[in-house]
Every structure is written in structure tokens, then in C-alpha cells.
Enzyme design. Structure first.
Site, PDB file in Angstrom:
ATOM      1  CG  ASP A  30      -2.065   0.969   1.105  1.00 20.14           C
ATOM      2  OD1 ASP A  30      -3.212   0.502   1.012  1.00 20.14           O
ATOM      3  OD2 ASP A  30      -1.812   2.194   1.100  1.00 20.14           O
ATOM      4  CB  ILE A  31       0.795   4.248  -2.159  1.00 22.34           C
ATOM      5  CG1 ILE A  31       1.877   5.167  -2.685  1.00 22.34           C
ATOM      6  CG2 ILE A  31      -0.484   5.012  -1.863  1.00 22.34           C
ATOM      7  CD1 ILE A  31       1.611   5.712  -4.075  1.00 22.34           C
ATOM      8  CG  ASN A  87     -11.968  -0.771   4.196  1.00 20.37           C
ATOM      9  OD1 ASN A  87     -12.259  -1.246   5.289  1.00 20.37           O
ATOM     10  ND2 ASN A  87     -10.806  -0.187   3.962  1.00 20.37           N
ATOM     11  CG  HIS A 100      -8.676  -3.042  -2.169  1.00 20.60           C
ATOM     12  ND1 HIS A 100      -9.608  -2.308  -2.880  1.00 20.60           N
ATOM     13  CD2 HIS A 100      -8.463  -2.366  -1.016  1.00 20.60           C
ATOM     14  CE1 HIS A 100      -9.937  -1.229  -2.181  1.00 20.60           C
ATOM     15  NE2 HIS A 100      -9.262  -1.244  -1.042  1.00 20.60           N
ATOM     16  CG  HIS A 102      -6.816  -3.025   3.225  1.00 20.68           C
ATOM     17  ND1 HIS A 102      -6.066  -1.894   3.024  1.00 20.68           N
ATOM     18  CD2 HIS A 102      -8.045  -2.756   2.698  1.00 20.68           C
ATOM     19  CE1 HIS A 102      -6.797  -0.972   2.409  1.00 20.68           C
ATOM     20  NE2 HIS A 102      -8.005  -1.475   2.191  1.00 20.68           N
TER      21      HIS A 102
END
Ligand code: 5GP
Length: 114
Positions: A30-31, A87, A100, A102
Site C-alpha cells: 500500500d502506498i 472495506n 481488494h 488489506h
């Protein structure tokens, strides 16, 4: 569904720190990491939200969860533990409408979430 930034990452048109790839899914860091280990596992198929998962996706979703566990092992966080989060839409805090998972770990997580 409208294409997202994740489609560009899948096509390698956008750089990402990819940690796993196969014909059906991709995983990258993750950025904006929320934990020492924060990796996103995404299907290459464009599925917008958890609401759009159909029975045809059952095997894919299972494979995504197994892949997350394999990556956790590789990252050295499996024993201590980690959190897997999907989410969904506004109340779920979903910003990118490409499904996605996480993978968060490397520190203790709090519960309940905010
Ligand atoms: P969501 O809030 O939709 O569940 O999570 C989207 C996640 O994607 C966020 O944690 C955000 O930091 C991450 N993200 C958004 N854009 C990019 C990007 O261009 N590259 C990477 N590696 N992560 C991104």
C-alpha cells in the site's frame, strides 16, 4: 464498472511494489501504509465491491485469502498475527472501487476499529 488506478497497476502502466502475482491476482504494498506490513491483494478481474462478489467468485476469494496467509508467512508476521480487511462503499471506508483485501501486520491491532 469504472476503471480504477488498480487496473493501471495490473497492466504495469503504474509502478507498484509488487510482492506476488499469478494469472488471477496481484499483491502490492500500500502506498500509504497503516502498519509496518500493509499489502493489498486484488483480483485481476474488475470486481467493484464486496457487494459484487457472485458464487462464480467463491474459488477466487478463497484463493485471495490463502494468498494473503502465504504472504503473511513470507513477511514473517504469520506467527504474531495480522488483520485482513475488505472495506465496502462509503461506511466501510472504501476509496478504490476495485475489490481488494488489506493485509495489515507488524504491530498489534486495536479492536473495535474506528
Ligand atoms: P480502501 O480505502 O479503498 O479500502 O483502500 C484503498 C487503498 O489503496 C488505500 O489504503 C490506499 O493507500 C491505497 N492506494 C491508493 N492508490 C494507490 C496507489 O496508486 N498505489 C498503491 N500502492 N496503493 C494505493
Amino acid at each position: 464498472m469504472a476503471e480504477t488506478i488498480f487496473s493501471k497497476i495490473i497492466r504495469k502502466e503504474m509502478p507498484a511494489d509488487i510482492v506476488y502475482e499469478d494469472d488471477r491476482m496481484l499483491a502490492f504494498r500500500d502506498i500509504t501504509p497503516q502498519a509496518p506490513t500493509h499489502i493489498l491483494i486484488i483480483p485481476k478481474e474488475e470486481i467493484a465491491t464486496a457487494n459484487d462478489i457472485t458464487p462464480e467468485h467463491d474459488e477466487l476469494i478463497g484463493a485471495m485469502v490463502r494468498t494473503a496467509a502465504t504472504i503473511a508467512e513470507r513477511e514473517g508476521i504469520a506467527g504474531d498475527g495480522y488483520r485482513l480487511v475488505i472495506n465496502c462503499n462509503g461506511h466501510g471506508g472504501q476509496a478504490v472501487h476495485h475489490l481488494h483485501l488489506h493485509l495489515l501486520g507488524g504491530r498489534p491491532m486495536t479492536w473495535p476499529p474506528g
